[in-house]
Design a protein around this motif. Sequence first.
Motif, PDB file in Angstrom:
ATOM      1  N   LYS B 126       1.088  -1.075  -0.024  1.00 15.48           N
ATOM      2  CA  LYS B 126       0.199  -0.132  -0.256  1.00 15.48           C
ATOM      3  C   LYS B 126       1.029   1.105   0.236  1.00 15.48           C
ATOM      4  N   ILE B 131      -0.631  -1.239  -4.604  1.00 15.64           N
ATOM      5  CA  ILE B 131      -2.301  -1.577  -4.402  1.00 15.64           C
ATOM      6  C   ILE B 131      -2.571  -0.790  -5.687  1.00 15.64           C
ATOM      7  N   MET B 223      -4.370  -3.596   4.333  1.00 19.71           N
ATOM      8  CA  MET B 223      -4.769  -2.209   3.645  1.00 19.71           C
ATOM      9  C   MET B 223      -5.330  -1.237   4.185  1.00 19.71           C
TER      10      MET B 223
END
Lengths: 248, 261
Positions: B126, B131, B223
Amino acid sequence: MIEISGLSKSFGAKQVLRGVDLVVPSGQSTVIIGGSGTGKSVLLKCILGLVQPDGGTIRLDGQDIRNGARDAFLARFGMLFQGAALFDSLPVWHNVAFRLLRGSLARPKAEARAIALDKLRRVGLDADVADLFPAELSGGMQKRVGLARAIAADPEIIFFDEPTTGLDPIMAGVINALIREIVSEMGATAITITHDMSSVRAIADRVAMIHAGKIRWEGPIADLDTTPDPYIQQFIHGRADGPIGTLR
Amino acid sequence: MSRWTAPLAALGRATLGALGATGRVTLFAGETLSHLVRPPFYFNEFWRACLNIGWLSLPVVGLTALFTGAALALQIYAGGARFSAEQVVPSITAIGMVRELGPVLGGLMVAARVASSIAAEIGTMKVTEQIDALTTLSTNAMKYLTVPRVLAATLCVPLLVGVGDIIGIMGGWAVGTTRLGFNSTTYLKNTWDFLQFWDVGSGLVKGAAFGFIVALMGCYHGMQSGRGAQGVGHATKSAVVAASVAILAANYLLTEAFFSA
């Protein structure tokens, strides 16, 4: 053609974009300049749908990007990220051929590998690097692999986010030249974000400056040096004194 | 705000925060489950996750089970000797391993090894825009990163628990026959005769639930990772803590559901 109108975006109390209006003509290379934290990357991410804008519209060839199939929309784009954003767990050729190995653009593995090798060659890398992992490459090589990945599916529109940040001047020159060649050769529409004025001069057909959440100036590269706009003049000459400094 | 109401306000904020986090994890779990049944499926990612979560966790789960089974046999022998019930060592060691210690300790070891690894990997992806890159390459990050890991953990952890059960029982057998004077054949016969199918089955079901929790927490916190090394470090720590607490809570609820009178 990409038409951006009244685009706004805030993160909490911080309003980053305050009504950006910009037209990016097809087949031309537009470079967006501006200080750190002025919302250049946010603007690109809004176009790609990675960040949801608070207001305004973005149209691609006259169509609002919120309408229509997202996969088909994204298939028209390629993007080189600032840090290359290569997938560590995959070998180089898988990174380059990522889009060609799955989804609507999927090809047989052998064909995808052949295309990946061709694109690697296009950015000046030998086939030897194809089976290496990204961590085994230098920063400049990673940028080249990122560039190869961005062009792997022959996109109509390519975004370059700080393509030369962190590279030595020679490697930066190589990457700038590659971007210019590839964009001209493919006839792609390109948007590049950078603070590096040598990149601007090497890559741009048109330049837009973003400041205080709005487009401050926009025009052909030929007009950049002659514009009387004090913001542009301060930025391109890297002067500490001027309207940008006083507003910070 | 007066000094009398400040603690209440802090309690209220903490409660709202916990409820908000629970809601977000529940939505994340729902989204993961919805992607489980919708193509595309990434089989290569799934096999890679099976190798990492299942095969590579085997040594740590096996060693944990071995020493736990051995210690359990010693404890039961010492406790049983107080009322002349030393002969229950094989049966109680076996039931303790397959119903509780196998799945719980196996789950916790996998949480330490796998939830941290998943959270760190996805968190790093991330913060390095990998991502975002997946999205621009028309690939849904939930499908590509979360679904294969959650499915692999849900299927592999019960297998690890099963293997851990066997190793744990053998740890008890090794101590029982070498240190406590049990006959090898009798020890194994008592173990086999005493265990029922549901003793083992309930532990495997727990293992599946714990596997789901471990991978879900790893993916969720990855995430949600903040920026920089500190953000990834915080996500990793949160994943392990959340997975461990959730495993212990789920273990109680499942035990209540399976074995309450």
